[in-house]
Motif scaffolding. Structure first.
Motif, PDB file in Angstrom:
ATOM      1  N   ILE A 120      33.322  32.731   6.532  1.00 18.95           N
ATOM      2  CA  ILE A 120      33.942  32.050   7.662  1.00 18.95           C
ATOM      3  C   ILE A 120      34.406  30.673   7.192  1.00 18.95           C
ATOM      4  N   ARG A 121      35.692  30.438   7.321  1.00 18.18           N
ATOM      5  CA  ARG A 121      36.248  29.160   6.904  1.00 18.18           C
ATOM      6  C   ARG A 121      36.067  28.094   7.968  1.00 18.18           C
ATOM      7  N   ASP A 122      36.291  28.446   9.235  1.00 22.19           N
ATOM      8  CA  ASP A 122      36.168  27.472  10.319  1.00 22.19           C
ATOM      9  C   ASP A 122      36.025  28.233  11.621  1.00 22.19           C
ATOM     10  N   ALA A 123      35.597  27.528  12.661  1.00 21.65           N
ATOM     11  CA  ALA A 123      35.389  28.175  13.958  1.00 21.65           C
ATOM     12  C   ALA A 123      35.488  27.150  15.066  1.00 21.65           C
ATOM     13  N   ILE A 124      35.978  27.601  16.218  1.00 18.81           N
ATOM     14  CA  ILE A 124      35.976  26.810  17.443  1.00 18.81           C
ATOM     15  C   ILE A 124      35.287  27.634  18.514  1.00 18.81           C
ATOM     16  N   VAL A 125      34.359  27.016  19.211  1.00 14.16           N
ATOM     17  CA  VAL A 125      33.611  27.675  20.282  1.00 14.16           C
ATOM     18  C   VAL A 125      33.997  27.018  21.603  1.00 14.16           C
ATOM     19  N   PHE A 126      34.179  27.827  22.634  1.00 11.96           N
ATOM     20  CA  PHE A 126      34.648  27.308  23.918  1.00 11.96           C
ATOM     21  C   PHE A 126      34.181  28.243  25.024  1.00 11.96           C
ATOM     22  N   GLY A 127      34.404  27.842  26.264  1.00 15.20           N
ATOM     23  CA  GLY A 127      34.000  28.640  27.402  1.00 15.20           C
ATOM     24  C   GLY A 127      35.181  29.371  28.030  1.00 15.20           C
ATOM     25  N   LEU A 128      35.003  30.655  28.307  1.00 16.68           N
ATOM     26  CA  LEU A 128      35.984  31.432  29.050  1.00 16.68           C
ATOM     27  C   LEU A 128      35.518  31.534  30.501  1.00 16.68           C
ATOM     28  N   PRO A 129      36.299  31.048  31.449  1.00 17.04           N
ATOM     29  CA  PRO A 129      35.859  31.042  32.852  1.00 17.04           C
ATOM     30  C   PRO A 129      35.483  32.444  33.344  1.00 17.04           C
ATOM     31  N   ARG A 130      34.332  32.548  33.991  1.00 19.32           N
ATOM     32  CA  ARG A 130      33.880  33.809  34.576  1.00 19.32           C
ATOM     33  C   ARG A 130      33.162  33.506  35.885  1.00 19.32           C
ATOM     34  N   GLU A 131      33.451  34.310  36.896  1.00 20.34           N
ATOM     35  CA  GLU A 131      32.782  34.135  38.183  1.00 20.34           C
ATOM     36  C   GLU A 131      31.293  34.396  38.037  1.00 20.34           C
ATOM     37  N   ARG A 132      30.522  33.776  38.890  1.00 20.25           N
ATOM     38  CA  ARG A 132      29.059  33.893  38.996  1.00 20.25           C
ATOM     39  C   ARG A 132      28.335  33.159  37.875  1.00 20.25           C
ATOM     40  N   VAL A 133      28.756  33.331  36.594  1.00 25.03           N
ATOM     41  CA  VAL A 133      28.035  32.655  35.499  1.00 25.03           C
ATOM     42  C   VAL A 133      28.688  31.338  35.120  1.00 25.03           C
ATOM     43  N   GLY A 134      29.913  31.070  35.589  1.00 22.41           N
ATOM     44  CA  GLY A 134      30.619  29.842  35.240  1.00 22.41           C
ATOM     45  C   GLY A 134      31.526  30.032  34.053  1.00 22.41           C
ATOM     46  N   ALA A 135      30.957  30.398  32.888  1.00 22.73           N
ATOM     47  CA  ALA A 135      31.764  30.611  31.692  1.00 22.73           C
ATOM     48  C   ALA A 135      31.006  31.486  30.710  1.00 22.73           C
ATOM     49  N   LEU A 136      31.762  32.238  29.933  1.00 22.42           N
ATOM     50  CA  LEU A 136      31.209  32.986  28.810  1.00 22.42           C
ATOM     51  C   LEU A 136      31.464  32.202  27.532  1.00 22.42           C
TER      52      LEU A 136
END
Length: 362
Positions: A283-299
């Motif tokens: 793995i050279r690089d990575a970005i982690v972020f949230g995907l909006p989802r109902e009930r849990v807020g984000a995945l």
């Protein structure tokens, strides 16, 4: 007054010098900008007029397309020239390669250093055989190593984003001593890492208040022209909102508060997950972020740039990350980057949301 200059000409150094000698403030832009962006920068520079005591201006990203211009006194950069020269171990005959475009504040710092008697700058993506030192981002260092480091290159000052241990070791094996640092366009140098963790840069005091990093130094910018930005002050102390910890004098960065992912009842700091992902071979690089989802807020989601086969990815995620911190959706491709080579987080997320990046199974 602020004078916008296109950063594509071979005589850029002399044009910057002439602008400074005329008592004006150079603001180097990117020749790849569309006309509308140039017009907005020119208008913001004209609106700023001639701010008192300002010698340098650089641009960082603004909101809603408005230019954000960082304004600096001469001393805010000059006060660190001595420390940078010592870190690079440079003398009068040294040449510093600057592969990031001049629109980058990283490159413009070294241009200002050169005009004050620092190492002669070598502008442009190609790092020629005369280069003895390098001031760049991790991505640019990787490109230099992939192409074969010039024979005289012995030191690299690397900032702008995370430098992983494997890349540092590659440079060391090529005979290049690497000094990494953390800084910001508004704060300049904040902390330096010789291989054993980030510690306060010479002349900088660090303090963490309510989880937020504050610095006290003479390197801090004066403020902005154009769009407002994250720089805040409390007396002699300043912050741009980075979350951090100080442990035994070492600084651990945790990202911006507004980047945190709220998933169900958990708060996930993207940089903590990214650090684990970058440790996986392949793995050279990575970005982690949230995907909006109902009930849990984000995945929790990860956009990964591979550099080979990451055979240990699933095991690393399972053994080193708590369940709430494990990415639930994975995307793979070439990460978008800023002009200076830093991962462009907002653009990466937009590409995922627009369906431009393929989803992969892990």
């Amino acid at each position: 007054m602020i004078v916008p200059l296109a950063g594509d000409a071979a005589d850029l150094l002399e044009r910057v010098r002439a602008t400074r000698e005329a008592g004006d403030i150079p603001l180097v832009g990117d020749p790849r900008w569309p006309r509308a962006q140039w017009d907005a920068v020119i208008a913001a520079a004209a609106e700023a007029g001639s701010p008192d005591g300002i010698a340098w201006a650089t641009q960082t990203s603004g909101s809603a397309g408005r230019p954000r211009i960082v304004l600096r006194t001469a001393s805010s950069w000059e006060d660190s020239f001595g420390a940078v020269s010592r870190l690079l171990a440079v003398g009068l005959d040294d040449v510093v390669a600057l592969p990031s475009p001049p629109v980058s504040s990283l490159t413009m710092f070294s241009v200002a250093h050169a005009l004050a008697g620092g190492p002669r700058p070598l502008l442009g993506a190609a790092v020629g055989p005369d280069a003895t030192c390098l001031h760049c981002t991790p991505q640019a260092l990787r490109v230099v190593l992939d192409a074969g480091a010039p024979p005289r290159l012995r030191t690299a000052l690397v900032g702008g984003s995370h430098l992983d241990d494997a890349l540092r070791e590659r440079a060391r094996a090529a005979g290049i001593r690497v000094v990494a640092y953390y800084g910001a366009a508004e704060l300049s140098f904040v902390a330096v890492d010789h291989g054993d963790g980030l510690r306060a840069f010479p002349g900088v005091e660090l303090r963490v208040r309510d989880g937020e990093l504050w610095v006290r130094s003479s390197f801090v910018a004066s403020g902005y022209a154009g769009a407002p930005g994250p720089l805040r002050r409390d007396g002699a102390w300043a912050t741009v909102g980075d979350r951090a910890e100080l442990v035994d004098g070492r600084l651990r960065l945790l990202g911006r508060a507004d980047d945190a992912i709220l998933s169900a009842s958990a708060t996930i700091v993207p940089e903590e997950v990214e650090e684990v992902l970058r440790s996986v071979p392949g793995i050279r690089d990575a970005i982690v972020f949230g995907l909006p989802r109902e009930r849990v807020g984000a995945l929790v989601a990860a956009f990964v740039e591979f550099d080979g086969h990451a055979d240990d990815l699933r095991e690393t995620v399972t053994t080193r990350l708590a369940p709430a911190h494990r990415p639930r959706q994975w995307f793979a491709g070439e990460l978008p980057r800023t002009a200076s080579g830093k991962p462009a987080r907002a653009q990466a997320v937009r590409q995922v949301l627009d369906g431009e990046v393929p989803r992969v199974a892990v």
